[in-house]
Design a protein around this motif. Sequence first.
Motif, PDB file in Angstrom:
ATOM      1  N   SER A 166      13.836   5.838  -4.680  1.00  0.00           N
ATOM      2  CA  SER A 166      13.451   7.249  -4.699  1.00  0.00           C
ATOM      3  C   SER A 166      12.283   7.504  -3.765  1.00  0.00           C
ATOM      4  N   ASN A 167      11.321   6.599  -3.792  1.00  0.00           N
ATOM      5  CA  ASN A 167      10.140   6.771  -2.950  1.00  0.00           C
ATOM      6  C   ASN A 167      10.510   6.738  -1.469  1.00  0.00           C
ATOM      7  N   MET A 168      11.435   5.840  -1.116  1.00  0.00           N
ATOM      8  CA  MET A 168      11.894   5.762   0.277  1.00  0.00           C
ATOM      9  C   MET A 168      12.602   7.051   0.681  1.00  0.00           C
ATOM     10  N   GLU A 169      13.410   7.587  -0.253  1.00  0.00           N
ATOM     11  CA  GLU A 169      14.133   8.835   0.042  1.00  0.00           C
ATOM     12  C   GLU A 169      13.148   9.952   0.383  1.00  0.00           C
ATOM     13  N   LEU A 170      12.093  10.055  -0.402  1.00  0.00           N
ATOM     14  CA  LEU A 170      11.095  11.093  -0.126  1.00  0.00           C
ATOM     15  C   LEU A 170      10.453  10.850   1.240  1.00  0.00           C
ATOM     16  N   LEU A 171      10.065   9.605   1.485  1.00  0.00           N
ATOM     17  CA  LEU A 171       9.369   9.299   2.742  1.00  0.00           C
ATOM     18  C   LEU A 171      10.267   9.572   3.952  1.00  0.00           C
ATOM     19  N   TRP A 172      11.546   9.220   3.846  1.00  0.00           N
ATOM     20  CA  TRP A 172      12.473   9.529   4.937  1.00  0.00           C
ATOM     21  C   TRP A 172      12.503  11.033   5.199  1.00  0.00           C
ATOM     22  N   SER A 173      12.587  11.779   4.088  1.00  0.00           N
ATOM     23  CA  SER A 173      12.694  13.236   4.244  1.00  0.00           C
ATOM     24  C   SER A 173      11.406  13.825   4.830  1.00  0.00           C
ATOM     25  N   LEU A 174      10.300  13.107   4.685  1.00  0.00           N
ATOM     26  CA  LEU A 174       9.039  13.597   5.242  1.00  0.00           C
ATOM     27  C   LEU A 174       8.825  13.125   6.670  1.00  0.00           C
ATOM     28  N   GLY A 175       9.746  12.338   7.192  1.00  0.00           N
ATOM     29  CA  GLY A 175       9.655  11.934   8.595  1.00  0.00           C
ATOM     30  C   GLY A 175       9.253  10.493   8.830  1.00  0.00           C
ATOM     31  N   TYR A 176       9.120   9.708   7.757  1.00  0.00           N
ATOM     32  CA  TYR A 176       8.826   8.287   7.953  1.00  0.00           C
ATOM     33  C   TYR A 176      10.090   7.608   8.473  1.00  0.00           C
ATOM     34  N   LYS A 177       9.922   6.771   9.476  1.00  0.00           N
ATOM     35  CA  LYS A 177      11.118   6.260  10.145  1.00  0.00           C
ATOM     36  C   LYS A 177      11.312   4.766  10.022  1.00  0.00           C
TER      37      LYS A 177
END
Lengths: 646, 339
Positions: A166-177
Amino acid sequence: MGAGFARVRLDSRPSWRVKAFAVSDTVAFQIFSMLEQKARVEVLSQPKPEYTSPNGALTSYTTYVEASYEALWQAVQEVNGELWSDGFKGRIYSWGRFVDVYKGVGYPLDVYNLYQMGDRGLEGDLWIAHTRQPTNSPGRLPVWSHPFSSGDWAIVHNGDISSFGSNMELLWSLGYKSFVGTDSEVIAYLLDYLTSFQHLNVQEAVKILCNRFNRELPDTETVRLFYRWRGAKLDGPFSVIAGFSDGDDVYMVAFADRFKFRPIIVGEDENYIYAASEEAQIRTISPEANVWTIEPGDYFLASLKRGVIYPGRTLHERFYILSTQLKRSAATKECIDASHMNYRMLNQAILERIKAGAAQVDIINVRGQRYIGVGLDCPVKLRIFGTPGNCLANLNKSLDIEVFGNVQDDVGDVMTGGRLIVHGDARDVLAQALQGGAIYVKGNAGNRCGIQMREYRDRRPLLMIGGRVDDYLGEYIAGGVIVVLGLNYLNTDVEIVGDCVASGMVGGRIYIRGRVSPGKIGLNPPKGDVMQYLRGLLLEGLLSTKEYKAVGSLKDFSLITLRDILSPEAVKRVSKLYVNKYWKELVVEYRRLNDDDMTILKPHFEEFGKVFNIAKEVDRVVEEEYFTVIYPKPDTPTRVEEPEEG
Amino acid sequence: MSIWRRDIVSNLRLLAGVEGKTAGEPPIASMGATNPPLIEEPMFILDHIVSDGAQVTRPSIDPYREPIETEVYLFGGKLRFTMPIIIGGLTGVYPQHIDAVILAGFRLGVGVHLEKLLRLQLGTEVRGHVLLEVSEDGLQSPQNGPLVLRIEGVGELARVRRVLKSLAHSTQLVARIPSTANSLFYQEIVKSGFQTVIIDEDLGGVEPLEVSLSEADHMLKRLTINGFPARYLMGLIAASNRIRSSSDIFKLGGLGADACIIREAWRIGVDYKPEMPAHLLSERIENLLIGMQREIKLLMGAAGVSSYQSSIVGSRELFRAIDLPYHVCEKLGVKPAGE
């Protein structure tokens, strides 16, 4: 093995220090020229290797750049994204103005030497050190070592975050690549994002990550904030120590998960503030520091300029151990000095004394040695001065152990006999599966004390705690007796036990001084769910408005409380939320101790009063105070099922 | 082959109390694998997905002794459902039973989806939990509780948007759409101000529910509302007649569904019959829901997770796929087992 250090220093130079691992000078130059091209990032200095890479492993390079944080962050994402898909040629692992990270593969001392940290005379306002034995991610490259850093945050983590996806999903959506793929790194990114880009203050950000149970959230505003940031909440086991600077101040944060599946302890003395996994680590630096643990699901916050801002536990719940220094003078001259001994050497030394006929062995300067007394089966007195490590007195059969100091986690595990006396505090999982003998703790104890205790014939274990305890006291207890006295909290409103007392209890008895809130006993459904159900019954006319309001006005209730208020029909209906196949009804009494209780408890109260020199106080409490007594309802004979008609 | 395999039906009926004597208790089948894709024939993509269980460093949690949160919030955290289950499929239910179903849902804090404005005489309090389907005209009249608009084609969206613009923002709006991964749908839905989307396989659509749900979840994470990923401001609900069990709900959760609307499953579970007394229906629904909630807690506990909405919803890392073509795995965002 991996190890690393982070330093936060307020008066560092204001430009960004960017650090990258690279396989060669060429790749390092590539990384920093990519950085320059990607965004309006001005590279101020040429990348400098921090050490000569042994055996062609990754080397750390440092450079300084000028940029807005957004531009730098964006550039780092893109550079790391490209590098990661290109194999392990390199990676930017730290970019901060006040945070500096040194990490590598090996033991902490190896990393310290690799970076020549001693020679460089590095100074900081806050230091973090970490070592790990990788379980879930590879350990062969330093990119997986802690601390993980993002902007001016550096974190170290112990645990395994089950919300990682879940945490990765949020970070991806915030632009973490780009991610190195370990659960720990998300903590640094989340904290950095929430504070740097969402401008939440440190406390707000940490509270979201801590993820307390919904029922503990104070208001609807918090519920909505947490809903919005649900992708940043952490689940599963974790304890985290983090350092952060906003340029005005330096912050130290420590926090633990809601089940307190990992240890964390904090402390302070006149000069410093500490946070660590084990008390012995703090004692190594500061033998006299005051130490305390963080409440499950809570956090600790301190800053350079303001000192302890939020202790993670109310002041009067803390219990400071008396000076260990003072007590050491009581040790005999023939004592063992454990200063430079590992646990094997120490247990060997104890064995030799016993073989030589000693009836009492004193050990001084104990600091973190594990397994003390394990495997020694003889009725000898062991006096320990200092802070023994985890797993003290595990499987103890006959030793009479007395500790002048606090003990750490997992003490007295599956002890079958003998005795353990602790003059200070005990931490988590004390007396797990205790089967015999007695454990007396003068101070507080942590989470999950006395879980799975059991008795067999004449073997009836006893656990007596002078202070207070956290959650899950006596979980799954099947036998034996637990007593919690809360002596330091007489005439205060401190609850001397945490939540879920006696959850899954099937045998034995628990005595707790004072009245325990009914909702703390066993596992209860959330209050909101019960009220919702009662609203339904209200609509059906099975409940009067008066009854509904009477329940609603209670701060805390259980099925037993509901029986006193509601009609039998309504109770029968609502009990569906409480009762299941594995549920066993508990008897909860609030009363003075009676003769039956005292036949078992009297000798222990006397010993407890004697060994801690508080006989008068104990006597008074036993005679005058009310206790909450919990035990499983005795089984009624099973009703014979009548054959169905037809 | 019917999707309602004997063991699936029996499991639901044991929970509901139609069979056996342990209503509301998750039945214990056996140790080891008894399920698709390896033992039973897989019928859907869901059957190829397995939960990646807890292990040493991330211990399992016992839901009977320690708290596990199955609640989900919708509408910006304003509406709390106690479990990720919504009762739907009331069109075939006899009028005299509608209130009983709604009240059973209400007592347990579970939502009810009404596809048609049927006779609804219950108080305003209950309506807060009813996802009421309305026509565009119906939007104009003040309602208490969430309103659902059925939108079957992208073409309808521009018109719907015009209607919505004239509405007060406080209305909680839900779009019910077919099973589609067409990005235009989701762009328009976000623009139009819907706070929740129901992806309803029973409305048709070209993609299987698993795929459209997972892709919608990811699309909504890329779309933004005032610079913030739209998904985290919106609710996503999956609906289908073929959602059979709590494990289906759990897996759909992993693919992005905050909650699932069950239709056939509860009717089969309670052995729905027009002549059954309302109180019996009510009791069986209650048993079934409590039982399914317990099953979800067991699944969460086995995965070492204690909070459904934050740790399960969209958390593909907790799941793995067995014998699923790689391109499907990619669409779902679920790794093949062993990775």
